[in-house]
Design an enzyme around this catalytic site. Structure first.
Site, PDB file in Angstrom:
ATOM      1  N   GLY A  61       0.810  -1.210   0.000  1.00 29.42           N
ATOM      2  CA  GLY A  61       0.000   0.000   0.000  1.00 29.42           C
ATOM      3  C   GLY A  61       0.842   1.257   0.000  1.00 29.42           C
ATOM      4  CB  SER A 114       0.409  -5.318  -3.173  1.00 24.10           C
ATOM      5  OG  SER A 114      -0.311  -4.213  -3.654  1.00 24.10           O
ATOM      6  CG  ASP A 124     -14.300 -25.071 -15.984  1.00 23.96           C
ATOM      7  OD1 ASP A 124     -13.142 -25.370 -15.657  1.00 23.96           O
ATOM      8  OD2 ASP A 124     -15.279 -25.283 -15.252  1.00 23.96           O
ATOM      9  CG  ASP A 136     -11.052 -27.654 -12.673  1.00 28.21           C
ATOM     10  OD1 ASP A 136     -11.304 -26.698 -13.447  1.00 28.21           O
ATOM     11  OD2 ASP A 136      -9.898 -27.970 -12.346  1.00 28.21           O
ATOM     12  CB  ILE A 172      -9.778 -23.887 -11.946  1.00 28.45           C
ATOM     13  CG1 ILE A 172     -10.041 -23.803 -10.441  1.00 28.45           C
ATOM     14  CG2 ILE A 172      -8.389 -23.332 -12.255  1.00 28.45           C
ATOM     15  CD1 ILE A 172      -9.047 -24.580  -9.592  1.00 28.45           C
ATOM     16  CG  ASP A 196      -4.012  -8.223  -9.005  1.00 27.12           C
ATOM     17  OD1 ASP A 196      -4.745  -7.241  -8.769  1.00 27.12           O
ATOM     18  OD2 ASP A 196      -2.856  -8.300  -8.569  1.00 27.12           O
ATOM     19  CG  HIS A 220      -4.470  -6.742  -4.911  1.00 21.31           C
ATOM     20  ND1 HIS A 220      -3.552  -6.499  -5.901  1.00 21.31           N
ATOM     21  CD2 HIS A 220      -4.051  -6.018  -3.841  1.00 21.31           C
ATOM     22  CE1 HIS A 220      -2.624  -5.675  -5.454  1.00 21.31           C
ATOM     23  NE2 HIS A 220      -2.898  -5.373  -4.201  1.00 21.31           N
TER      24      HIS A 220
END
Length: 591
Positions: free
Chosen positions: A129, A220, A299, A306, A308, A471, A508
């Site tokens: 951050g 990050s 997929d 699955d 994913i 993300d 993220h």
């Protein structure tokens, strides 16, 4: 600890099965105990009293503020079964000064935790951050719900506030430091450069010897610190582990406010403020529809349906939002059953990324991934983009000269006003500008001078990178582009020094419909110290019953689903047999 032994044995069995199927070296986290060996500290000062450090340690510009010994078993952390070992906690400050512009006190505040039983390794915990806080130096190993940390593994760990303290008295809070030119540089790169030799000297004083190996770990903005350290401090770290690397953070912030402008164009006004309520542009039901449409098309591209999308590149080629997402007909209901034409237009722009007036990309677009329905995706796109994350960072940290604090004295939500009025033609050049006392631009002090990290490679450094494909802030496509360029520079040697692992569905740094729990610290140590390159890593879901559950793990997944993470551009594919909930049934294959 019978339970821990049981889990370790079961997990080791799964790794052996996966290795037999994949023919690769498997390196993964043990959920109950560190896999890196813990070597007892050695040397005449190995048993130095924690209290003695204040009198014994001296380093230019550094003042130790306090020391405290924490007994073994005294400290337990959420999600980690084992209590922390005996260790010494040191708090200190470097380069204390008064800012010449704002008259406020500045220093690089830091915390170190030195375990009595030391493994000989140094762990720089790069925070994220806008910083401004001294987070405890436990040594976060990244991912979701980590079951261990650097301190528990035996590392000597440091964390810092990156050269400034969060200003609770100001409307711009965490960004007030950017009015100070030196604080900008400390935040960008100088804190790591200053703390690294100091921390190693303190380790030498306490243990009687310097660290054998040094590691930097961050996600990050902390991931950006890793890229910057590899470029600016190529000899200081043997291994660097980064997640979600925002190595072009100022441009990513521009993309965030540009995306907000696209959402604002179709959002309804907030009755309380009169400003657009970005959440109304794509309510959760509509984002869920987008996610289902992506799954329908993509997929099975990795060999199994699955939930994913493991073959990211294949999905980018296959998915077409206009064709694959149901369109609303005139008078037809919306509410998660279809998207309007204007919604589809906005979604296409956001996925493509911002372009300047010449059509050149300002920052990478975003992948089509079912994690777009993740709570974190919506938070970053609809709230953080126009609030105290991206808008405030652009206004005060990433543009030169920084905006005046009077920007925040208007009526209503002035941050959203700033974000929605940010102009690519007139404001984007400010990211590369200098002015008066601000002698370095944001693109200079925030980004690595050499993304090829040539000296780091020449010195034998190892870099592990992992990135969630959903993300919403730092695009995985941008990290892929960096990796492709890195391979173009180093050729066959690239894989000996840097590897990228994509985490499907992860938002993220963690979360989303993903297997986001893994331990790449152990993988990095094995690579650096034993030459065992990570050819695959096992990641786990955090379903109900886990120490730190991820509420976005789909109900039809095993709560302990495991998957292979493969070094890009390889893709994990189902082997055609075996339990589809187990990483042992998948192999890493070339696309």
């Amino acid at each position: 600890m019978p339970t821990a032994i049981h889990h370790l044995t079961a997990f080791s069995r799964e790794l052996r099965l996966a290795a037999a199927s994949a023919g690769v070296l498997m390196l993964a986290a043990c959920a109950s105990a560190p896999t890196t060996p813990v070597r007892p500290a050695s040397g005449a000062n190995a048993a130095m009293s924690c209290d003695a450090l204040t009198a014994r340690f001296s380093f230019a510009g550094t003042r130790l503020l306090s020391t405290q010994r924490v007994e073994a078993g005294q400290l337990k952390l959420p999600g980690i079964a084992q209590a922390m070992p005996e260790h010494c906690v040191i708090k200190g400050a470097m380069n204390e000064r008064t800012g010449p512009i704002d008259g406020k006190p500045y220093a690089i505040g830091f915390e170190m935790r030195l375990p009595t039983t030391w493994n000989g390794r140094f762990f720089y915990q790069a925070n994220g951050g806008l910083d401004g806080f001294q987070t405890p130096a436990y040594g976060d190993i990244l991912g979701g719900g980590p079951a261990s940390n650097g301190l528990l593994k035996g590392f000597a760990v440091i964390s810092s506030d990156a050269g400034h303290a969060f200003d609770r008295s100001s409307a711009i809070g965490g960004a007030t430091f950017a009015l100070d030119p030196q604080a900008r540089l400390d935040y960008g790169y100088n804190t790591v450069a200053q703390l690294t030799p100091m921390a190693k000297a303190l380790i030498q004083t306490y243990y009687g010897k310097p660290p054998d190996t040094s590691y930097l770990v961050g996600t990050s903005n902390g991931g950006r610190h890793g890229f910057v350290a590899a470029s600016r401090l190529p000899r200081d770290y043997n291994g660097i582990l980064v997640s979600t690397p925002g190595y072009r953070l100022p441009l990513a912030a521009v993309a965030q406010v540009w995306d907000a402008q696209q959402f604002a164009s179709i959002a309804r006004p907030n009755p309380a403020t009169g400003r657009p309520d970005l959440r109304t542009a794509f309510p959760p039901a509509d984002l869920a529809l987008v996610a289902r449409s992506i799954l329908t098309r993509c997929d099975a591209l990795d060999g199994v349906a699955d939930g994913i999308v493991a073959d990211l590149q294949a999905c980018q080629a296959a998915f077409d939002a206009e064709r694959d997402i149901p369109s609303c007909l005139s008078g037809a209901p919306v509410g998660g059953t279809c998207l309007s034409a204007v919604q589809k237009s906005v979604l296409a722009k956001v996925l493509a990324g911002p372009k300047d007036k010449a059509g050149a990309a300002v920052y990478a677009g975003l992948p089509a991934d079912p994690g777009i329905a993740g709570n974190d995706w919506a938070s970053w796109k609809f709230v953080n983009s126009v609030g105290p994350r991206d808008a405030i960072a652009l206004a005060f940290v990433f543009t030169t000269p920084p905006s005046s604090p009077t920007v925040m004295t208007g009526q209503g939500n002035t941050l959203i006003d700033y974000a929605l009025s940010f102009n690519l033609e007139t404001d984007l050049p400010k990211l590369r500008a200098t002015s008066g006392a601000y002698r370095e631009s944001a693109m200079s002090f925030m980004t690595p001078p050499d993304t090829g990290m040539r000296q780091f490679v020449a010195h034998g450094g190892k870099l592990l990178v992992f990135h969630g494909t959903a993300d919403p802030v730092f695009s995985a496509l941008d990290t892929i582009a960096w990796h492709d360029a890195f391979r173009g520079i180093h050729g066959a040697a690239a894989d000996r020094h840097a590897r990228l692992f994509l985490v499907p569905g992860m938002n993220h740094s963690r979360g989303g419909p993903a297997t986001d729990q893994m331990d790449m610290v152990d993988a990095l140590v094995a690579w650096v110290e034993s030459g065992q390159a990570p050819d695959a890593v096992v990641a786990r879901a955090r379903g109900p019953g886990s120490a730190v559950p991820n509420p976005e793990v789909p109900a039809n997944w095993s709560p302990t689903r495991s998957r292979l993470l493969c070094p890009y551009p390889q893709v994990p594919r189902y082997a055609g047999r075996g339990d589809t909930e187990s990483a042992a049934s998948f192999t890493c294959t070339a696309r």
